[in-house]
Scaffold this motif. Structure first.
Motif, PDB file in Angstrom:
ATOM      1  N   GLY A 195      39.768  52.082 -27.707  1.00  0.00           N
ATOM      2  CA  GLY A 195      40.315  51.849 -26.405  1.00  0.00           C
ATOM      3  C   GLY A 195      41.070  50.711 -26.265  1.00  0.00           C
ATOM      4  O   GLY A 195      41.512  49.638 -27.322  1.00  0.00           O
ATOM      5  N   CYS A 196      41.543  50.398 -25.229  1.00  0.00           N
ATOM      6  CA  CYS A 196      42.680  49.442 -24.881  1.00  0.00           C
ATOM      7  C   CYS A 196      42.297  48.052 -24.877  1.00  0.00           C
ATOM      8  O   CYS A 196      43.030  47.264 -25.426  1.00  0.00           O
ATOM      9  CB  CYS A 196      43.147  49.662 -23.282  1.00  0.00           C
ATOM     10  N   THR A 197      40.901  47.727 -24.913  1.00  0.00           N
ATOM     11  CA  THR A 197      40.472  46.415 -25.215  1.00  0.00           C
ATOM     12  C   THR A 197      40.808  45.861 -26.514  1.00  0.00           C
ATOM     13  O   THR A 197      40.962  44.835 -26.770  1.00  0.00           O
ATOM     14  CB  THR A 197      38.771  46.582 -25.143  1.00  0.00           C
ATOM     15  N   TYR A 198      40.794  46.788 -27.568  1.00  0.00           N
ATOM     16  CA  TYR A 198      41.151  46.424 -28.837  1.00  0.00           C
ATOM     17  C   TYR A 198      42.629  46.369 -29.181  1.00  0.00           C
ATOM     18  O   TYR A 198      42.831  46.172 -30.444  1.00  0.00           O
ATOM     19  CB  TYR A 198      40.322  47.200 -29.555  1.00  0.00           C
ATOM     20  N   ALA A 199      43.604  46.966 -28.350  1.00  0.00           N
ATOM     21  CA  ALA A 199      44.882  46.890 -28.695  1.00  0.00           C
ATOM     22  C   ALA A 199      45.397  45.495 -29.365  1.00  0.00           C
ATOM     23  O   ALA A 199      45.185  44.448 -28.474  1.00  0.00           O
ATOM     24  CB  ALA A 199      45.554  47.340 -27.509  1.00  0.00           C
TER      25      ALA A 199
END
Ligand code: UT7
Length: 376
Positions: A195-199
């Protein structure tokens, strides 16, 4: 009145078997602990993508229903394991099936995804939006499992199954549902890494850190599934004695036994596959349903209860009235390509990718994940 009859069913299990002994070659665990705490002896590891597994399962379900893929209006792909997030996985299955006029929806409520998909497709058929649907439950967890964490690595497996739903005048199919979410406990089961949290954090797909409070999930799962089962039966005036089969989510044999006890249903009526497939998340209920049909345990006109729970913590219990047909109209020759590796070899490959320097994965990953807790 229109109902959504279940007219086709098919599963696709990858052939490679990962045993408890295999797990103990790289984890501090053993067969005695895993069997006694979970009921699990084996699970499967897939050599193909989740879309490929789903396509074979869906082709078998369509042949069983005698339905041409071109007549499908809807494909629901239920699960957490996606080849990519965009394009979605249902579109890949739609293309592989040749279901050119079907809408294609990915539905993720973790382990309950198949059951939520069944409820969604049933509602869409009953309200006249669509007439023919395929609902898939599939997982390919081996590719993003944190294989260094014995708390979770011993529990999960890969697999898939699908059902075909068709509009019908007969009162059958899913007639009742209780769907809910114990969201206060959503952090008790969390796969960090998607997910975007980890980008932009130097975390590649497959690198995961699992937050998993097994005891909390256990208690909440039993309470939620039992309460939902009692409610759905009461709502529809069906007694526990009238239930012919329970096809529950398969996360732990002890959870299944507790839910059956609270719901007042003897274990002889419960389908259990956890010993051979482990927890396949969204795939457990449909795989167990297909097995029940193939072993003659589903009788015409029977009441079937499907309780499930998963990350979120989502939960549900579905009440299904089976129709008159319990045998397939046809069979499909769709099959997976041969698998030339052992399950342990495939897991060791994923482990090597996750930890290319031979260091402890938890030690390697924790600092990078430690910063990634926005919104909590
Ligand atoms: O589908 C949704 C996901 N599924 C679930 O969430 C499943 C729900 N929870 C469960 O099924 C159970 O809680 C588990 C099977 C996960 C754990 O069973 P438990 O009886 O609750 O064990 P525990 O967590 O209390 O752990 C007992 C001991 C611990 O050691 P200490 O602290 O007592 O020394 C663990 O470190 O067992 C240890 N342990 C293991 N030992 C050997 C944990 N995992 C393992 C393992 N092998 N794989």
């Amino acid at each position: 009145m229109t109902y959504a009859a279940i007219t086709g069913w098919g599963s696709c299990m990858p052939p490679a078997v990962l045993t408890n002994e295999d797990l103990s070659t790289f984890l501090d665990t053993n067969d005695e602990w895993i069997s006694s705490r979970t009921g699990m002896k084996e699970r499967r590891v897939s050599h193909v993508s989740a879309i490929e597994m789903s396509t074979v399962a869906a082709k078998r379900a369509l042949a069983c229903a005698g339905l041409d893929p071109a007549d499908l209006d809807l494909v629901i792909y239920g699960g957490v394991s996606n080849d990519e997030l965009c394009p979605n996985s249902a579109s890949g299955v739609q293309l592989a099936l040749g279901a050119t006029k079907a809408a294609a929806i990915d539905l993720n409520t973790a382990c309950t995804s198949f059951c939520y998909g069944l409820a969604t497709a049933t509602a869409m058929i009953r309200t006249g939006m669509v007439r023919n649907a395929v609902v898939i439950g599939v997982e390919l967890i081996s590719r993003y499992m944190d294989w260094s964490n014995r708390n979770v690595a011993v529990l999960f497996g890969d697999g898939s199954a699908a059902v075909v739903l068709q509009a019908s005048d007969h009162e059958e199919g899913m007639l009742g549902s209780v769907l809910g979410c114990d969201a206060e406990a959503r952090q008790t089961l969390r796969v960090r890494g998607f997910g975007c949290t980890y980008a932009g954090r130097d975390i590649s797909f497959g690198d995961t850190l699992w937050d998993f409070d097994g005891q909390q999930i256990f208690k909440r799962a039993v309470n939620a599934m039992a309460a939902a089962s009692v409610k759905v039966l009461a709502d529809h005036g069906v007694s526990a004695e009238e239930v012919s089969l329970v096809i529950p989510h398969q996360a732990n044999l002890r959870i299944i036994e507790s839910v059956a006890k609270y719901a007042g249903i003897p274990m002889e009526k419960v389908i259990v596959t956890v010993q051979k497939y482990g927890n396949m998340s969204a795939a457990t209920v449909p795989v167990a349903l297909v097995e029940a049909l193939e072993t003659g345990r589903v009788k015409p006109g029977s009441w079937i209860l499907m309780p499930a729970f998963g990350g979120g913590l989502t939960y549900c219990s579905l009440l299904v009235k089976w129709g008159s047909r319990v045998t397939p109209l046809g069979t499909s020759d769709a099959a997976l390509p041969p698998c030339n590796e052992t399950a342990l070899d495939m897991v060791n490959r994923v482990r090597a990718n996750q930890d290319p320097h031979g260091r402890s994965l938890a030690g390697l990953m924790a600092p990078r994940f430690a910063e990634t807790r926005p919104g909590e």
